[in-house]
Design an enzyme around this catalytic site. Structure first.
Site, PDB file in Angstrom:
ATOM      1  CG  HIS A   5       1.044   8.510   4.349  1.00  0.00           C
ATOM      2  ND1 HIS A   5       2.222   8.248   3.450  1.00  0.00           N
ATOM      3  CD2 HIS A   5       0.339   7.682   4.125  1.00  0.00           C
ATOM      4  CE1 HIS A   5       2.019   7.290   3.054  1.00  0.00           C
ATOM      5  NE2 HIS A   5       0.984   6.874   3.195  1.00  0.00           N
ATOM      6  CE  LYS A   7      -3.525   8.039  -1.222  1.00  0.00           C
ATOM      7  NZ  LYS A   7      -3.377   6.565  -0.972  1.00  0.00           N
ATOM      8  CG  ASP A  50      -0.390  14.544   2.289  1.00  0.00           C
ATOM      9  OD1 ASP A  50      -1.143  14.416   1.258  1.00  0.00           O
ATOM     10  OD2 ASP A  50       0.100  13.708   2.775  1.00  0.00           O
ATOM     11  CD  GLN A  89      -6.625   9.607   2.102  1.00  0.00           C
ATOM     12  OE1 GLN A  89      -7.744   9.392   1.395  1.00  0.00           O
ATOM     13  NE2 GLN A  89      -5.695   8.647   2.095  1.00  0.00           N
ATOM     14  CB  CYS A 121       1.837   4.674   5.786  1.00  0.00           C
ATOM     15  SG  CYS A 121       2.041   3.262   4.353  1.00  0.00           S
TER      16      CYS A 121
HETATM   17  N1  7TS Z   1      -0.414  11.387   2.239  1.00  0.00           N
HETATM   18  C1  7TS Z   1      -1.594  10.645   2.599  1.00  0.00           C
HETATM   19  C2  7TS Z   1      -2.456  11.574   3.575  1.00  0.00           C
HETATM   20  C3  7TS Z   1      -1.997   9.564   2.233  1.00  0.00           C
HETATM   21  O1  7TS Z   1      -3.198   8.946   2.582  1.00  0.00           O
HETATM   22  C4  7TS Z   1      -1.157   8.596   1.239  1.00  0.00           C
HETATM   23  C5  7TS Z   1      -1.324   7.249   0.938  1.00  0.00           C
HETATM   24  C6  7TS Z   1       0.078   9.294   0.854  1.00  0.00           C
HETATM   25  C7  7TS Z   1       0.615  10.622   1.221  1.00  0.00           C
HETATM   26  C8  7TS Z   1       0.814   8.693  -0.116  1.00  0.00           C
HETATM   27  O2  7TS Z   1       0.284   8.421  -1.383  1.00  0.00           O
HETATM   28  P1  7TS Z   1       1.214   7.963  -2.495  1.00  0.00           P
HETATM   29  O3  7TS Z   1       0.061   7.789  -3.656  1.00  0.00           O
HETATM   30  O4  7TS Z   1       2.278   8.647  -2.726  1.00  0.00           O
HETATM   31  O5  7TS Z   1       1.520   6.573  -1.856  1.00  0.00           O
HETATM   32  N2  7TS Z   1      -2.333   6.629   1.771  1.00  0.00           N
HETATM   33  C9  7TS Z   1      -2.523   5.175   1.687  1.00  0.00           C
HETATM   34  C10 7TS Z   1      -3.406   4.567   2.570  1.00  0.00           C
HETATM   35  O6  7TS Z   1      -3.803   5.194   3.377  1.00  0.00           O
HETATM   36  N3  7TS Z   1      -3.231   3.470   2.261  1.00  0.00           N
HETATM   37  O7  7TS Z   1      -2.481   3.101   1.458  1.00  0.00           O
HETATM   38  C11 7TS Z   1      -1.865   4.355   0.899  1.00  0.00           C
END
Ligand code: 7TS
Length: 405
Positions: A116, A219, A193, A196, A359
């Protein structure tokens, strides 16, 4: 069959929607909403700052939430759990406070091509600042990282490996155990990371031996604005603070200051107690179901969705077919129709999916794509949801018949 979890999610019940965008953010169960409501009705005050009962209550719920997170991922100590705003902030903290201080010109930073942007753009900055080389682990045609690629790229001179546990685009579950072992054998540290993965499967940071691991509360059924950074204690102790200000100090003089111990050193400013309370309640909710069951429900849905999508001649599904290393995220395209158009038609049928580059532009570019449609599942989804997705895709086919390839 309607699953027994959906009823706990007021937004799904009220709007009668099929929500297939949990990789972006999940919906919140009434238990979490009520926990936040109770906090504001009973315990709200600025934690760590008052000697009166309400402030002590707020401190107490915040500290208890940290303990719960530590136990959830099996951290040795709750001092290793830093609350942040989200995974992005956790990753930036590592890049600035570890990367900038420890990476030299002759070093190599290795990331997977499926990171990401949050675990990629900060390392571009560190690479430019330090002169270190930034290299990528590329995927095979099924969206997987092969042993060969891992052995070829993670070699002497590599100081940092950044790897997403589960791809937010393809759903691939990466072999992080192997990557961590390989990285440690040549003296590199690994940043996992787990945005997910922590919401969807049992994670044991001690067993994994990850150096850093990050995720976002939103999430995994918790509110927006609370994230987690886990790190090995020695690494965190040796890092300088990220943000400076209230509650992260020990003594402050006119020209100098000393800093608080972990975890306060990395939590400047008034803490997000509401977020921590919500995350704590979300963990209770998930543990009540059992992470093994969460994983089972999602595997079944993923298999069902993959089977049904692959029957559609007008749809291309990306990634591996091997359920063993496939999380509950599926990317696909309706041949000849832009993903944003597909998402709009699906929305008119109350089916929420994400469309775009998710992203992860370098990954999409590597695959020769601009964007995909993405369906992602969580415990509140059902077989009926998958059927509705398929029906809505047939509607898309009818509406775009002229363009379908
Ligand atoms: N890493 C992964 C693997 C992600 O899927 C996401 C967000 C992030 C980092 C960042 O997360 P945040 O909470 O700091 O924004 N992924 C997504 C997505 O797949 N669609 O919208 C956000």
């Amino acid at each position: 069959m309607i699953n027994s979890y959906k009823k706990d999610f007021p937004i799904l019940e009220k709007n009668n929607i099929v929500y297939l965008d949990s990789a972006a953010t999940t919906q919140k169960p009434i238990q979490v909403i009520n926990a936040i409501d109770r906090f504001y009705k009973n315990s709200n005050a600025n934690p760590h700052r008052g000697a009166y009962k309400l402030s002590l209550d707020a401190t107490n719920v915040y500290d208890e939430a940290r303990k719960k997170v530590a136990k959830f991922i099996n951290a040795k100590s709750e001092k290793q759990i830093i609350f942040t705003r989200n995974a992005t902030e956790s990753l930036n903290l590592i890049a600035y406070c570890y990367g900038l201080e420890n990476i030299k010109k002759e070093d190599k930073i290795v990331l997977s091509i499926m990171e990401h942007h949050s675990n990629l753009v900060p390392w571009q900055y560190i690479s430019k600042k330090t002169g270190a080389k930034l290299e990528y682990l590329y995927i095979n045609e099924l969206g997987e990282l092969t042993d060969e690629e891992i052995d070829k790229k993670i070699v002497r001179g590599t100081k940092i490996v950044g790897i997403t546990h589960v791809s937010n685009v393809l759903g691939t579950i990466n072999p992080i155990e192997k990557i961590i072992k390989k990285a440690h054998s040549i003296g590199a540290i690994v940043i996992v990371d787990a945005s997910q993965s922590v919401p969807h499967m049992k994670i044991d940071v001690q067993k994994l031996d990850a150096d850093f691991l990050v995720f976002s509360g939103h999430k995994m059924l918790a509110p927006l604005g609370i994230g987690v950074l886990y790190g090995k204690e020695e690494l965190l102790n040796n890092m300088k603070p990220f943000l400076y200000g209230g509650d992260m100090i020990e003594y402050v003089y006119e020209q100098d200051a000393t800093f608080a111990e972990l975890p306060a050193k990395f939590e400047a400013g008034t803490q997000n107690v509401e977020g921590a309370v919500g995350l704590s309640s979300a963990i209770d909710y998930l543990e009540n179901i059992g992470m093994d069951n969460v994983e089972k429900v999602e595997k079944k849905l993923t298999k069902n969705a993959l089977d049904e999508l692959q029957k559609l001649a007008f749809v291309t599904v990306y990634g591996t077919n091997n359920l063993e290393n496939h999380g509950g995220v599926i990317s696909f395209n309706v041949n000849g129709v832009h993903p944003h158009d597909v998402a709009s038609i699906l929305d008119s049928e109350n089916v929420c999916i994400r469309s775009g580059n998710h992203c992860a532009q370098p990954l999409l570019r590597f695959m020769g794509l601009d964007s995909t449609c993405r369906a992602s599942f969580y415990i509140y989804n059902t077989k009926e949801d998958v059927n509705k997705l398929i029906d809505a895709l047939y509607k898309t086919k009818r509406m775009f018949a002229k363009w379908i390839r």
